[in-house]
Scaffold this motif. Structure first.
Motif, short mmCIF file in Angstrom:
data_model
loop_
_atom_site.label_atom_id
_atom_site.label_comp_id
_atom_site.label_asym_id
_atom_site.label_seq_id
_atom_site.Cartn_x
_atom_site.Cartn_y
_atom_site.Cartn_z
N TYR A 33 39.02 41.23 43.23
CA TYR A 33 39.46 42.61 43.48
C TYR A 33 38.38 43.62 43.08
CZ TYR A 33 44.07 41.04 44.78
OH TYR A 33 45.11 40.44 45.45
N ARG A 34 37.63 43.33 42.02
CA ARG A 34 36.59 44.25 41.56
C ARG A 34 35.34 44.16 42.41
NH1 ARG A 34 35.24 42.13 36.47
NH2 ARG A 34 33.87 40.82 37.73
N ASP A 35 34.82 42.95 42.59
CA ASP A 35 33.50 42.79 43.21
C ASP A 35 33.57 42.60 44.72
OD1 ASP A 35 32.59 42.88 40.57
OD2 ASP A 35 32.62 40.70 40.38
N THR A 36 34.51 41.81 45.20
CA THR A 36 34.59 41.53 46.63
C THR A 36 35.25 42.68 47.37
OG1 THR A 36 34.69 39.17 46.16
CG2 THR A 36 35.34 39.87 48.37
N LEU A 37 36.45 43.10 46.92
CA LEU A 37 37.11 44.23 47.58
C LEU A 37 36.55 45.57 47.15
CD1 LEU A 37 40.89 43.24 47.81
CD2 LEU A 37 38.99 42.71 49.36
N GLY A 38 35.92 45.60 45.97
CA GLY A 38 35.31 46.84 45.50
C GLY A 38 36.30 47.85 44.95
N LEU A 39 37.47 47.39 44.48
CA LEU A 39 38.43 48.32 43.91
C LEU A 39 37.90 48.88 42.59
CD1 LEU A 39 41.85 46.48 44.46
CD2 LEU A 39 40.70 48.14 45.95
N ALA A 40 38.09 50.16 42.39
CA ALA A 40 37.66 50.82 41.15
C ALA A 40 38.60 50.45 40.01
CB ALA A 40 37.63 52.33 41.33
N VAL A 41 38.02 50.24 38.84
CA VAL A 41 38.80 49.90 37.65
C VAL A 41 39.37 51.17 37.04
CG1 VAL A 41 38.68 48.93 35.32
CG2 VAL A 41 37.46 47.81 37.20
N TYR A 42 40.67 51.18 36.83
CA TYR A 42 41.36 52.29 36.16
C TYR A 42 41.27 52.11 34.65
CZ TYR A 42 45.37 55.02 34.48
OH TYR A 42 46.20 55.87 33.79
N ARG A 43 41.57 50.89 34.19
CA ARG A 43 41.44 50.60 32.77
C ARG A 43 41.42 49.10 32.57
NH1 ARG A 43 46.85 49.87 29.98
NH2 ARG A 43 45.73 50.03 28.04
N GLN A 44 40.84 48.71 31.46
CA GLN A 44 40.81 47.31 31.07
C GLN A 44 41.37 47.19 29.67
OE1 GLN A 44 36.50 46.89 31.96
NE2 GLN A 44 37.14 45.07 33.09
N PHE A 45 41.98 46.06 29.39
CA PHE A 45 42.53 45.78 28.07
C PHE A 45 42.48 44.28 27.87
CE2 PHE A 45 45.87 46.12 31.21
CZ PHE A 45 46.59 44.94 31.03
N PRO A 46 42.60 43.81 26.64
CA PRO A 46 42.55 42.36 26.44
C PRO A 46 43.61 41.65 27.29
CG PRO A 46 42.43 43.50 24.34
CD PRO A 46 42.75 44.55 25.39
N GLY A 47 43.13 40.80 28.19
CA GLY A 47 44.05 40.05 29.03
C GLY A 47 44.37 40.67 30.36
N GLY A 48 43.79 41.82 30.69
CA GLY A 48 44.14 42.42 31.97
C GLY A 48 43.20 43.52 32.43
N THR A 49 43.26 43.79 33.72
CA THR A 49 42.51 44.87 34.36
C THR A 49 43.43 45.58 35.32
OG1 THR A 49 40.46 43.58 34.23
CG2 THR A 49 40.49 45.42 35.77
N VAL A 50 43.40 46.90 35.30
CA VAL A 50 44.19 47.72 36.21
C VAL A 50 43.22 48.38 37.19
CG1 VAL A 50 45.85 49.61 36.44
CG2 VAL A 50 45.89 48.14 34.40
#
Length: 126
Positions: free
Chosen positions: A22-39
């Protein structure tokens, strides 16, 4: 009920692989990251990749992502090694759609709304 925000939660079998997709291939921007997850930002909502799932994808769920230019989006994804499961076609309801899948097999419907489609009509009146 007064909804202030919304997200789709994905519990992938391989969180690192799915997050990278989702981050690198689709290029979606990260809203926030936390231990165990990415939004990720997902247009008017969010997609949260969190935890680890066991079951994988279900045919009863799909992500619907509207894009500006479907052919250009598919060309960009092909350059990154993503081949559509179903190429672009005009649906009976008038939208241009193509389907891809994430690493767990979750269907992602890529949608372009044609300029003459009723969803683009200004309903505010004259």
């Amino acid at each position: 009920m007064d909804v202030l925000s919304s997200r789709v939660l994905l519990h992938p079998r391989d969180p690192e692989l799915t997050t990278a997709f989702y981050r690198d291939t689709l290029g979606l921007a990260v809203y926030r990251q936390f231990p165990g997850g990415t939004v990720f930002f997902l247009g008017g909502g969010f997609l949260e990749v969190v935890g680890t799932g066991k079951a994988g994808a279900t045919p009863d769920m799909a992500l619907w992502l509207q894009v500006r230019d479907l052919p250009a989006t598919l060309a960009e994804l092909r350059e990154k090694g993503v081949e559509p499961e179903r190429g672009p076609q005009r649906e009976p309801w008038g939208l241009d759609e193509a389907w891809i899948r994430d690493p767990d097999g979750t269907r992602i419907v890529l949608v372009e709304i044609p300029a003459d489609h009723p969803l683009r009509v200004d309903v505010r009146g004259d």
